[in-house]
Scaffold this motif. Structure first.
Motif, PDB file in Angstrom:
ATOM      1  N   MET A  33       0.844  -1.171   0.000  1.00 42.35           N
ATOM      2  CA  MET A  33       0.000   0.000   0.000  1.00 42.35           C
ATOM      3  C   MET A  33       0.892   1.237   0.000  1.00 42.35           C
ATOM      4  SD  MET A  33      -3.347   0.467   2.364  1.00 42.35           S
ATOM      5  CE  MET A  33      -3.307  -1.273   2.657  1.00 42.35           C
ATOM      6  N   GLU A  34       0.475   2.234  -0.748  1.00 41.20           N
ATOM      7  CA  GLU A  34       1.233   3.480  -0.835  1.00 41.20           C
ATOM      8  C   GLU A  34       0.490   4.588  -0.100  1.00 41.20           C
ATOM      9  OE1 GLU A  34       2.038   4.505  -4.875  1.00 41.20           O
ATOM     10  OE2 GLU A  34       2.994   2.587  -5.297  1.00 41.20           O
ATOM     11  N   GLU A  35       1.245   5.459   0.535  1.00 44.87           N
ATOM     12  CA  GLU A  35       0.645   6.620   1.190  1.00 44.87           C
ATOM     13  C   GLU A  35       0.641   7.792   0.216  1.00 44.87           C
ATOM     14  OE1 GLU A  35       1.617   7.417   5.365  1.00 44.87           O
ATOM     15  OE2 GLU A  35       2.929   5.667   5.235  1.00 44.87           O
ATOM     16  N   PRO A  36      -0.481   8.486   0.090  1.00 45.42           N
ATOM     17  CA  PRO A  36      -0.530   9.648  -0.806  1.00 45.42           C
ATOM     18  C   PRO A  36       0.275  10.818  -0.237  1.00 45.42           C
ATOM     19  CG  PRO A  36      -2.636   9.338   0.310  1.00 45.42           C
ATOM     20  CD  PRO A  36      -1.750   8.199   0.717  1.00 45.42           C
ATOM     21  N   ASP A  37       0.521  11.820  -1.082  1.00 43.01           N
ATOM     22  CA  ASP A  37       1.265  12.997  -0.633  1.00 43.01           C
ATOM     23  C   ASP A  37       0.464  13.757   0.434  1.00 43.01           C
ATOM     24  OD1 ASP A  37      -0.512  15.017  -1.894  1.00 43.01           O
ATOM     25  OD2 ASP A  37       0.305  14.268  -3.770  1.00 43.01           O
TER      26      ASP A  37
END
Length: 161
Positions: A1-5
């Motif tokens: 999972m990636e964290e948004p800016d």
């Protein structure tokens, strides 16, 4: 999972606050799915924000830009490892009652967060108005989630090809 800016995270926090109709929500994590789940947003909130008993403004979830919006937390009651609700108004599903695809993202997340051993059994509860329980397992080596629960047939049909 990636964290948004940071800017996207702040925008999503506002949407979650308005969508869950609460002036302050303690957001613990915001993540975007990978590999087949790029249009899925996962937001963990604090257990004190009482996900199960929140009145929802479904129109707010249209503003995230994600097809599937999953809100999750630890349970405020015994017997479950985590709770969730899933909103997908972009595809005309205000709230799914028990969403298998959402749990394919939730189970690896909670397995890692709770320190389970990668093949550990957990009990999940979707806590919307018609929610339900699932027994779930993350098979990390196979990158698969196993789901088991009771279901109710609500529609039948035939498909001719």
């Amino acid at each position: 999972m990636e964290e948004p800016d940071d800017e996207t995270q702040e925008r999503i926090r506002g949407i979650i606050r308005r969508g869950l109709k609460k002036d302050y929500i303690c957001v613990r994590f915001i993540g975007i799915g990978k590999k087949g789940f790029e249009k899925f947003l996962l937001v963990e909130i604090d257990v004190q924000d009482d996900l199960a008993n929140r009145e929802i403004d479904h129109s707010e979830f249209l503003k995230t830009g994600y097809m599937t919006n999953i809100v999750t937390s630890r349970p405020s009651f015994p017997g479950s490892s985590f709770v969730s609700r899933m909103f997908a108004p972009l595809v005309n599903v205000n709230e799914d009652h028990v969403c298998g695809s959402a749990h394919c993202m939730l189970v690896p997340y909670w397995t890692q967060k709770l320190g389970e051993n990668g093949n550990g059994f957990m009990r999940a509860r979707q806590v919307g108005p018609r929610g339900g329980e699932l027994d779930v397992v993350w098979l990390e080596d196979e990158e698969r989630v196993l789901l088991r629960g009771e279901c109710r047939v609500v529609m039948k049909g035939k498909l001719w090809v």
